[in-house]
Every structure is written in structure tokens, then in C-alpha cells.
Design a protein around this motif. Structure first.
Motif, PDB file in Angstrom:
ATOM      1  N   LEU A  25      -2.498  11.687  11.913  1.00 44.90           N
ATOM      2  CA  LEU A  25      -2.139   9.344  10.510  1.00 44.90           C
ATOM      3  C   LEU A  25      -2.322   9.637   9.290  1.00 44.90           C
ATOM      4  CD1 LEU A  25      -1.259   6.902  11.098  1.00 44.90           C
ATOM      5  CD2 LEU A  25      -3.612   6.726  11.074  1.00 44.90           C
ATOM      6  N   GLU A  26      -3.265  10.470   8.865  1.00 46.73           N
ATOM      7  CA  GLU A  26      -3.620  10.900   7.552  1.00 46.73           C
ATOM      8  C   GLU A  26      -2.384  11.459   6.461  1.00 46.73           C
ATOM      9  OE1 GLU A  26      -7.685  11.589   7.269  1.00 46.73           O
ATOM     10  OE2 GLU A  26      -8.255   9.707   8.394  1.00 46.73           O
ATOM     11  N   GLN A  27      -2.470  13.152   7.786  1.00 41.52           N
ATOM     12  CA  GLN A  27      -1.456  13.285   6.667  1.00 41.52           C
ATOM     13  C   GLN A  27      -0.187  12.815   6.459  1.00 41.52           C
ATOM     14  OE1 GLN A  27      -1.931  16.381   5.247  1.00 41.52           O
ATOM     15  NE2 GLN A  27       0.121  16.905   4.509  1.00 41.52           N
ATOM     16  N   ASP A  28       0.716  12.320   7.504  1.00 37.98           N
ATOM     17  CA  ASP A  28       1.740  11.963   7.687  1.00 37.98           C
ATOM     18  C   ASP A  28       2.229  10.088   6.671  1.00 37.98           C
ATOM     19  OD1 ASP A  28       1.896  14.024  10.130  1.00 37.98           O
ATOM     20  OD2 ASP A  28       2.430  11.890  11.419  1.00 37.98           O
ATOM     21  N   VAL A  29       1.083  10.259   6.651  1.00 36.39           N
ATOM     22  CA  VAL A  29       0.621   8.937   5.466  1.00 36.39           C
ATOM     23  C   VAL A  29       1.444   9.685   4.134  1.00 36.39           C
ATOM     24  CG1 VAL A  29      -0.251   6.719   4.640  1.00 36.39           C
ATOM     25  CG2 VAL A  29      -0.043   7.051   7.244  1.00 36.39           C
ATOM     26  N   LYS A  30       0.424  10.347   3.811  1.00 42.06           N
ATOM     27  CA  LYS A  30      -0.149  11.804   2.277  1.00 42.06           C
ATOM     28  C   LYS A  30       1.195  11.544   2.228  1.00 42.06           C
ATOM     29  CE  LYS A  30      -2.972  14.436   1.566  1.00 42.06           C
ATOM     30  NZ  LYS A  30      -3.477  12.918   0.066  1.00 42.06           N
ATOM     31  N   VAL A  31       1.829  11.952   3.525  1.00 36.35           N
ATOM     32  CA  VAL A  31       3.739  12.463   3.138  1.00 36.35           C
ATOM     33  C   VAL A  31       4.113  11.357   2.653  1.00 36.35           C
ATOM     34  CG1 VAL A  31       6.088  13.358   4.394  1.00 36.35           C
ATOM     35  CG2 VAL A  31       3.274  15.034   4.383  1.00 36.35           C
ATOM     36  N   GLY A  32       4.485  10.658   3.508  1.00 36.22           N
ATOM     37  CA  GLY A  32       4.668   9.639   3.088  1.00 36.22           C
ATOM     38  C   GLY A  32       4.990   8.891   1.895  1.00 36.22           C
ATOM     39  N   CYS A  33       3.625   8.604   1.336  1.00 39.62           N
ATOM     40  CA  CYS A  33       3.557   8.168  -0.058  1.00 39.62           C
ATOM     41  C   CYS A  33       4.030   9.173  -0.890  1.00 39.62           C
ATOM     42  CB  CYS A  33       1.649   7.570   0.125  1.00 39.62           C
ATOM     43  SG  CYS A  33       1.733   6.588   1.045  1.00 39.62           S
ATOM     44  N   SER A  34       3.868  10.401  -0.435  1.00 37.36           N
ATOM     45  CA  SER A  34       3.427  11.215  -1.597  1.00 37.36           C
ATOM     46  C   SER A  34       5.723  11.888  -1.509  1.00 37.36           C
ATOM     47  CB  SER A  34       2.877  12.495  -1.585  1.00 37.36           C
ATOM     48  OG  SER A  34       3.942  12.945  -0.773  1.00 37.36           O
ATOM     49  N   MET A  35       5.950  11.475  -0.841  1.00 36.92           N
ATOM     50  CA  MET A  35       7.373  12.299  -1.716  1.00 36.92           C
ATOM     51  C   MET A  35       8.897  11.482  -1.281  1.00 36.92           C
ATOM     52  SD  MET A  35       7.512  14.613   2.190  1.00 36.92           S
ATOM     53  CE  MET A  35       9.790  15.818   1.051  1.00 36.92           C
ATOM     54  N   PHE A  36       8.168   9.933  -0.482  1.00 34.93           N
ATOM     55  CA  PHE A  36       8.692   8.845  -0.755  1.00 34.93           C
ATOM     56  C   PHE A  36       8.703   7.244  -2.022  1.00 34.93           C
ATOM     57  CE2 PHE A  36      10.131  10.360   3.116  1.00 34.93           C
ATOM     58  CZ  PHE A  36      11.534  10.605   2.588  1.00 34.93           C
ATOM     59  N   ASP A  37       9.660   6.800  -2.673  1.00 28.37           N
ATOM     60  CA  ASP A  37       9.553   5.327  -2.861  1.00 28.37           C
ATOM     61  C   ASP A  37       9.933   3.840  -2.189  1.00 28.37           C
ATOM     62  OD1 ASP A  37       8.902   6.376  -6.214  1.00 28.37           O
ATOM     63  OD2 ASP A  37      10.626   6.981  -6.371  1.00 28.37           O
TER      64      ASP A  37
ATOM     65  N   ALA B  70       0.869  -0.700   0.024  1.00 29.09           N
ATOM     66  CA  ALA B  70      -0.161   0.058   0.505  1.00 29.09           C
ATOM     67  C   ALA B  70       0.834   1.283   0.229  1.00 29.09           C
ATOM     68  CB  ALA B  70      -1.209  -0.087   1.665  1.00 29.09           C
ATOM     69  N   PHE B  71       2.399   1.729   0.789  1.00 30.86           N
ATOM     70  CA  PHE B  71       3.007   2.551   0.702  1.00 30.86           C
ATOM     71  C   PHE B  71       2.953   3.168  -0.723  1.00 30.86           C
ATOM     72  CE2 PHE B  71       3.238   2.313   5.222  1.00 30.86           C
ATOM     73  CZ  PHE B  71       3.325   3.929   5.416  1.00 30.86           C
ATOM     74  N   VAL B  72       4.321   1.467  -1.135  1.00 28.87           N
ATOM     75  CA  VAL B  72       4.674   1.508  -2.787  1.00 28.87           C
ATOM     76  C   VAL B  72       3.645   1.780  -3.525  1.00 28.87           C
ATOM     77  CG1 VAL B  72       5.271   0.099  -4.589  1.00 28.87           C
ATOM     78  CG2 VAL B  72       5.824  -0.542  -2.666  1.00 28.87           C
ATOM     79  N   LYS B  73       2.310   2.015  -3.322  1.00 25.94           N
ATOM     80  CA  LYS B  73       0.967   2.203  -4.725  1.00 25.94           C
ATOM     81  C   LYS B  73       0.503   3.397  -4.330  1.00 25.94           C
ATOM     82  CE  LYS B  73       0.696  -2.379  -5.926  1.00 25.94           C
ATOM     83  NZ  LYS B  73      -0.079  -3.704  -6.737  1.00 25.94           N
ATOM     84  N   GLY B  74       0.713   3.902  -2.894  1.00 23.68           N
ATOM     85  CA  GLY B  74       0.531   4.972  -2.296  1.00 23.68           C
ATOM     86  C   GLY B  74      -1.490   5.055  -1.970  1.00 23.68           C
TER      87      GLY B  74
END
Length: 152
Positions: A57-69, A23-27
């Protein structure tokens, strides 16, 4: 794809970890948030209401998914917890800022992260509760060692 759509809950902590990593990989931010145990919110956002903590948490996850591969998930060890509905997974993965995506693989700055995650089973579904991060990289243990002092 079944694990990430919510139609079938992962049967083990390792399967839950793999589904969350995918899920992190696919956003897939919604899946990550929905598989996070409420205790995580209490531990990490202790001075916030449940609603404020969930928004953070939603904001932190959004940042993690949008800023990193993310790539290279490797599960090193799984172990049961002290109760039947608790389990641990030790793993490592690599991450790199998305703004380096146009660089060649050799030029990208891939950071290896080692973690041990704790999961609890709630109503048959394994949820991510907490983690410990181990900030070391085997190659850096040697690369950054001081040179031996030559004998006089």
C-alpha cells in the motif's frame, strides 16, 4: 490544515474523503496510509501478510502521489451505510501524469474518474475501506458513438 496533521479526525465520510484527496494533491503519503482501514489491505493484497500488504500500500500510494497531479474534486452524493459507523461518498476528480506538468492546461491529458468510496468509523475516525470505480466519461459516451447509418 487540521485534518491532514492528525490533530483532529474528520467528522464525516465526506470530510475524510476531502482530507485524503488533499493528501494526494500534496503528496502526504503517510496520512493516506494511516487513514486506510485494515480491510482494504485484506481485499486488495489478499495473498500477503499484513506487513507485506502495508508495504505494498505504501508503495502504491507513493506511485500515485509521485506520478499524477490531481484536481477538481467534486462530491456528487453521500449516503449512510447499513450501520451507524459506515458511510459512502460518490465523487469525481481529474488526474494527469506529472510528466505533462510543463504543458499548458489545454494540452494536458486530464482524465476524469468517477468513484464511490466506502468508509468505516473506527475509534471515532473515519477510515477508507474500499471503492468502486465507474470508468466512463459523459463526453466520451457521445464522442465515441457510431455515426447513424444514412438511409439508402
Amino acid at each position: 490544515g487540521r485534518l491532514r496533521t492528525g490533530s483532529s479526525a474528520p467528522k464525516t465520510p465526506e470530510a475524510a474523503l476531502r482530507a485524503r484527496f488533499s493528501a494526494f494533491v500534496k503528496g502526504n503519503e503517510q496520512y493516506i496510509v494511516s487513514t486506510t482501514h485494515h480491510d482494504y489491505l485484506a481485499f486488495h493484497y489478499e495473498n500477503k501478510s499484513v506487513e507485506e500488504a502495508r508495504k505494498q500500500l505504501e508503495q502504491d500510494v507513493k506511485v500515485g502521489c509521485s506520478m499524477f497531479d490531481y484536481t477538481g474534486l467534486s462530491v456528487n452524493q453521500t449516503e449512510p451505510g447499513s450501520i451507524e459507523d459506515e458511510g459512502f461518498v460518490a465523487f469525481q476528480y481529474k488526474s494527469s501524469p506529472k510528466d505533462q506538468a510543463s504543458a499548458s492546461e489545454e494540452e494536458r491529458d486530464w482524465k476524469t474518474t468517477n468513484e464511490k468510496a466506502r468508509f468505516l468509523r473506527v475509534n471515532g475516525a473515519w477510515q477508507f475501506v474500499d471503492y468502486q470505480r465507474f470508468e466512463y466519461n459523459a463526453t466520451s459516451l457521445f464522442k465515441d458513438s457510431p455515426e447513424p447509418v444514412p438511409k439508402q
